[in-house]
Write a protein that holds these residues in place. Structure first.
Motif, PDB file in Angstrom:
ATOM      1  N   SER A 144      29.171 -27.306  33.212  1.00 56.65           N
ATOM      2  CA  SER A 144      29.749 -27.843  31.974  1.00 56.65           C
ATOM      3  C   SER A 144      29.303 -29.301  31.788  1.00 56.65           C
ATOM      4  CB  SER A 144      31.274 -27.752  32.097  1.00 56.65           C
ATOM      5  OG  SER A 144      31.889 -28.473  31.078  1.00 56.65           O
ATOM      6  N   ILE A 145      28.820 -29.587  30.590  1.00 61.10           N
ATOM      7  CA  ILE A 145      28.310 -30.947  30.314  1.00 61.10           C
ATOM      8  C   ILE A 145      29.080 -31.522  29.135  1.00 61.10           C
ATOM      9  CG2 ILE A 145      26.245 -32.335  29.857  1.00 61.10           C
ATOM     10  CD1 ILE A 145      25.082 -29.098  30.087  1.00 61.10           C
ATOM     11  N   CYS A 146      29.636 -32.705  29.319  1.00 63.88           N
ATOM     12  CA  CYS A 146      30.267 -33.401  28.189  1.00 63.88           C
ATOM     13  C   CYS A 146      29.340 -34.546  27.778  1.00 63.88           C
ATOM     14  CB  CYS A 146      31.642 -33.924  28.609  1.00 63.88           C
ATOM     15  SG  CYS A 146      32.402 -34.940  27.334  1.00 63.88           S
ATOM     16  N   TYR A 147      28.851 -34.482  26.544  1.00 66.78           N
ATOM     17  CA  TYR A 147      27.964 -35.520  26.001  1.00 66.78           C
ATOM     18  C   TYR A 147      28.788 -36.528  25.202  1.00 66.78           C
ATOM     19  CZ  TYR A 147      24.065 -32.349  27.061  1.00 66.78           C
ATOM     20  OH  TYR A 147      23.145 -31.523  27.695  1.00 66.78           O
ATOM     21  N   MET A 148      28.389 -37.778  25.261  1.00 65.34           N
ATOM     22  CA  MET A 148      29.125 -38.854  24.583  1.00 65.34           C
ATOM     23  C   MET A 148      28.148 -39.813  23.900  1.00 65.34           C
ATOM     24  SD  MET A 148      29.879 -41.103  28.005  1.00 65.34           S
ATOM     25  CE  MET A 148      30.987 -42.267  27.304  1.00 65.34           C
ATOM     26  N   ASP A 149      28.694 -40.620  23.013  1.00 72.26           N
ATOM     27  CA  ASP A 149      27.897 -41.693  22.408  1.00 72.26           C
ATOM     28  C   ASP A 149      27.778 -42.814  23.446  1.00 72.26           C
ATOM     29  OD1 ASP A 149      26.945 -43.866  20.964  1.00 72.26           O
ATOM     30  OD2 ASP A 149      27.991 -43.241  19.136  1.00 72.26           O
ATOM     31  N   LYS A 150      26.557 -43.223  23.751  1.00 72.28           N
ATOM     32  CA  LYS A 150      26.337 -44.256  24.770  1.00 72.28           C
ATOM     33  C   LYS A 150      27.054 -45.558  24.400  1.00 72.28           C
ATOM     34  CE  LYS A 150      24.353 -46.424  28.263  1.00 72.28           C
ATOM     35  NZ  LYS A 150      24.880 -46.243  29.629  1.00 72.28           N
ATOM     36  N   ALA A 151      27.298 -45.762  23.103  1.00 72.85           N
ATOM     37  CA  ALA A 151      27.957 -47.002  22.664  1.00 72.85           C
ATOM     38  C   ALA A 151      29.453 -47.022  23.025  1.00 72.85           C
ATOM     39  CB  ALA A 151      27.784 -47.166  21.158  1.00 72.85           C
ATOM     40  N   SER A 152      29.992 -45.928  23.519  1.00 67.19           N
ATOM     41  CA  SER A 152      31.417 -45.885  23.898  1.00 67.19           C
ATOM     42  C   SER A 152      31.693 -46.945  24.965  1.00 67.19           C
ATOM     43  CB  SER A 152      31.777 -44.516  24.492  1.00 67.19           C
ATOM     44  OG  SER A 152      31.327 -43.482  23.674  1.00 67.19           O
ATOM     45  N   VAL A 153      32.886 -47.526  24.875  1.00 67.14           N
ATOM     46  CA  VAL A 153      33.241 -48.570  25.854  1.00 67.14           C
ATOM     47  C   VAL A 153      34.294 -48.022  26.811  1.00 67.14           C
ATOM     48  CG1 VAL A 153      34.198 -50.885  26.141  1.00 67.14           C
ATOM     49  CG2 VAL A 153      32.691 -50.375  24.193  1.00 67.14           C
ATOM     50  N   ASP A 154      34.016 -48.161  28.106  1.00 67.73           N
ATOM     51  CA  ASP A 154      34.922 -47.735  29.173  1.00 67.73           C
ATOM     52  C   ASP A 154      35.707 -48.980  29.598  1.00 67.73           C
ATOM     53  OD1 ASP A 154      35.985 -47.221  31.724  1.00 67.73           O
ATOM     54  OD2 ASP A 154      34.344 -45.888  32.290  1.00 67.73           O
ATOM     55  N   SER A 155      37.018 -48.946  29.356  1.00 67.60           N
ATOM     56  CA  SER A 155      37.807 -50.176  29.548  1.00 67.60           C
ATOM     57  C   SER A 155      38.358 -50.323  30.972  1.00 67.60           C
ATOM     58  CB  SER A 155      38.973 -50.194  28.552  1.00 67.60           C
ATOM     59  OG  SER A 155      39.780 -49.068  28.798  1.00 67.60           O
ATOM     60  N   ARG A 156      37.925 -49.462  31.894  1.00 67.72           N
ATOM     61  CA  ARG A 156      38.463 -49.577  33.253  1.00 67.72           C
ATOM     62  C   ARG A 156      37.901 -50.814  33.961  1.00 67.72           C
ATOM     63  NH1 ARG A 156      37.212 -43.607  35.286  1.00 67.72           N
ATOM     64  NH2 ARG A 156      35.299 -44.153  34.196  1.00 67.72           N
ATOM     65  N   GLU A 157      38.589 -51.195  34.994  1.00 66.55           N
ATOM     66  CA  GLU A 157      38.185 -52.403  35.740  1.00 66.55           C
ATOM     67  C   GLU A 157      36.748 -52.280  36.254  1.00 66.55           C
ATOM     68  OE1 GLU A 157      40.012 -54.546  39.556  1.00 66.55           O
ATOM     69  OE2 GLU A 157      41.474 -53.739  38.114  1.00 66.55           O
ATOM     70  N   LYS A 158      36.435 -51.069  36.755  1.00 69.18           N
ATOM     71  CA  LYS A 158      35.047 -50.811  37.179  1.00 69.18           C
ATOM     72  C   LYS A 158      34.484 -49.722  36.283  1.00 69.18           C
ATOM     73  CE  LYS A 158      35.449 -51.946  42.047  1.00 69.18           C
ATOM     74  NZ  LYS A 158      35.747 -51.384  43.358  1.00 69.18           N
ATOM     75  N   PRO A 159      33.943 -50.095  35.111  1.00 74.02           N
ATOM     76  CA  PRO A 159      33.471 -49.057  34.173  1.00 74.02           C
ATOM     77  C   PRO A 159      32.277 -48.292  34.753  1.00 74.02           C
ATOM     78  CG  PRO A 159      33.060 -51.263  33.320  1.00 74.02           C
ATOM     79  CD  PRO A 159      33.744 -51.445  34.632  1.00 74.02           C
ATOM     80  N   HIS A 160      32.227 -47.023  34.417  1.00 81.00           N
ATOM     81  CA  HIS A 160      31.122 -46.167  34.865  1.00 81.00           C
ATOM     82  C   HIS A 160      29.918 -46.442  33.967  1.00 81.00           C
ATOM     83  CE1 HIS A 160      29.581 -42.527  36.790  1.00 81.00           C
ATOM     84  NE2 HIS A 160      29.126 -42.148  35.611  1.00 81.00           N
ATOM     85  N   ASP A 161      28.721 -46.348  34.533  1.00 82.29           N
ATOM     86  CA  ASP A 161      27.520 -46.492  33.710  1.00 82.29           C
ATOM     87  C   ASP A 161      27.027 -45.080  33.364  1.00 82.29           C
ATOM     88  OD1 ASP A 161      25.347 -47.441  32.373  1.00 82.29           O
ATOM     89  OD2 ASP A 161      24.128 -47.719  34.181  1.00 82.29           O
ATOM     90  N   TYR A 162      27.297 -44.659  32.130  1.00 80.89           N
ATOM     91  CA  TYR A 162      26.992 -43.291  31.737  1.00 80.89           C
ATOM     92  C   TYR A 162      25.502 -43.147  31.416  1.00 80.89           C
ATOM     93  CZ  TYR A 162      32.042 -43.304  31.381  1.00 80.89           C
ATOM     94  OH  TYR A 162      33.376 -43.433  31.675  1.00 80.89           O
ATOM     95  N   PRO A 163      24.774 -42.324  32.182  1.00 81.45           N
ATOM     96  CA  PRO A 163      23.325 -42.222  31.961  1.00 81.45           C
ATOM     97  C   PRO A 163      22.971 -41.587  30.615  1.00 81.45           C
ATOM     98  CG  PRO A 163      23.975 -41.203  34.060  1.00 81.45           C
ATOM     99  CD  PRO A 163      25.232 -41.504  33.311  1.00 81.45           C
ATOM    100  N   VAL A 164      21.943 -42.142  29.988  1.00 81.08           N
ATOM    101  CA  VAL A 164      21.476 -41.608  28.693  1.00 81.08           C
ATOM    102  C   VAL A 164      20.648 -40.349  28.949  1.00 81.08           C
ATOM    103  CG1 VAL A 164      20.023 -42.091  26.666  1.00 81.08           C
ATOM    104  CG2 VAL A 164      21.492 -43.888  27.616  1.00 81.08           C
ATOM    105  N   ILE A 165      20.893 -39.337  28.130  1.00 81.15           N
ATOM    106  CA  ILE A 165      20.121 -38.085  28.233  1.00 81.15           C
ATOM    107  C   ILE A 165      19.152 -37.968  27.058  1.00 81.15           C
ATOM    108  CG2 ILE A 165      20.272 -35.549  28.422  1.00 81.15           C
ATOM    109  CD1 ILE A 165      21.521 -37.066  30.794  1.00 81.15           C
ATOM    110  N   PHE A 166      19.599 -38.377  25.857  1.00 84.44           N
ATOM    111  CA  PHE A 166      18.738 -38.339  24.673  1.00 84.44           C
ATOM    112  C   PHE A 166      18.752 -39.723  24.034  1.00 84.44           C
ATOM    113  CE2 PHE A 166      20.829 -34.027  24.760  1.00 84.44           C
ATOM    114  CZ  PHE A 166      19.732 -33.343  25.272  1.00 84.44           C
ATOM    115  N   GLY A 167      17.577 -40.363  23.986  1.00 85.87           N
ATOM    116  CA  GLY A 167      17.498 -41.678  23.340  1.00 85.87           C
ATOM    117  C   GLY A 167      16.911 -42.712  24.284  1.00 85.87           C
ATOM    118  N   GLU A 168      17.121 -43.967  23.908  1.00 80.23           N
ATOM    119  CA  GLU A 168      16.568 -45.126  24.622  1.00 80.23           C
ATOM    120  C   GLU A 168      16.994 -45.133  26.106  1.00 80.23           C
ATOM    121  OE1 GLU A 168      14.952 -47.607  22.734  1.00 80.23           O
ATOM    122  OE2 GLU A 168      14.568 -48.774  24.562  1.00 80.23           O
TER     123      GLU A 168
END
Ligand SMILES: O=C(O)CCC(=O)C(=O)O
Length: 264
Positions: free
Chosen positions: A237-261
């Motif tokens: 199962s894959i959940c795709y997201m907009d890379k511009a989303s902001v993760d507000s946690r203290e240690k935000p995850h770096d979500y790898p880009v699959i389509f795009g820059e």
């Protein structure tokens, strides 16, 4: 690969908007399926050359109760096929290739637009081992630590998914209700809400053949039962997201880009 599996058609998009899902039958060929199944078995048995320290691995619960499932943390938890969840599979070349399927990209583009860089929120193996498995309560896929909700999850059947072995259950069109329990950190409904929204009459069991793929709106109510059969129920199962989303946690995850820059 046949032409009609390359890009989302009008009927599929209409179903996604109106019902909150559509199914693409037989999208993954049998050779690819076998390779993915073997790869998962190797990962679970500790035989794969992967960076286990980078992968979230969770053992299945002994009781079938969601609250009894193993700790969700990085690293290998022993050689067994009784894992419930293995996440971070975008770092495995075989799974990454499937994540780049043209129909997945076309659907991501339809959902997030042509300008967006599209990242992966999570790419995970969801397993219900034979005669085991964990009941997954009714929920919507969203997380309060993100400033916007991901909208697309693509669920690939690697085994037959049946009512007996704990296929995904959905409430068609329920995504149109918006968020039902917005204060829950990961979209789970209260027991009262589940009883109200997921009634015996409106639940659909998403029974699939291996290689079938279901495209789900993240707000679509879904759940899954334990496996009451001798057939495992493996899925990716894959959940795709907009890379511009902001993760507000203290240690935000770096979500790898699959389509795009900067894509993986
Ligand atoms: O595989 C399942 O049983 C449910 C998976 C799920 O909730 C998801 O992919 O978001």
């Amino acid at each position: 690969m046949e032409t009609e599996t390359q890009s989302i058609n009008c009927e599929q998009w209409q179903s996604f908007l109106e019902d909150g899902y559509f199914i693409a039958k037989g999208l993954i060929d049998s050779t690819t399926l076998k390779s993915l199944q073997n790869r998962l078995d190797d990962i679970m048995m500790g035989k794969a050359r992967v960076d286990y320290g980078r992968m979230l691995m969770q053992l299945d619960s002994e009781t079938g109760d969601y609250s009894d499932a193993g700790e969700q943390s990085k690293g290998f938890k022993g050689a067994t096929l009784n894992y419930r969840k293995i996440q971070d599979l975008e770092f495995d070349p075989m799974f990454l290739e499937l994540m780049r399927h043209p129909l997945f990209e076309s659907t991501c583009r339809q959902v997030y637009g042509n300008e967006a860089d599209i990242a992966v929120f999570r790419a995970m193996f969801m397993n219900k081992p034979a005669n085991r498995g964990t009941f997954l309560p009714w929920h919507q896929d969203r997380w309060t630590f993100l400033d916007r909700d991901p909208q697309l999850t693509i669920w690939c059947a690697l085994d037959p998914a049946t009512k007996e072995n704990g296929c995904v259950q959905i409430v068609p069109a329920s995504h149109r209700n918006g968020l039902i329990n917005p204060s829950h950190p990961s979209g789970f409904l209260t027991d009262e809400q589940a009883a109200e929204y997921a009634t015996a009459e409106n639940i659909v069991y998403v029974e699939l053949e291996p290689g079938d793929v279901v495209f789900l709106h993240n707000y679509l109510l879904h759940a899954s039962d334990v496996n009451r059969s001798s057939q495992s129920r493996r899925a990716f199962s894959i959940c795709y997201m907009d890379k511009a989303s902001v993760d507000s946690r203290e240690k935000p995850h770096d979500y790898p880009v699959i389509f795009g820059e900067g894509a993986l």
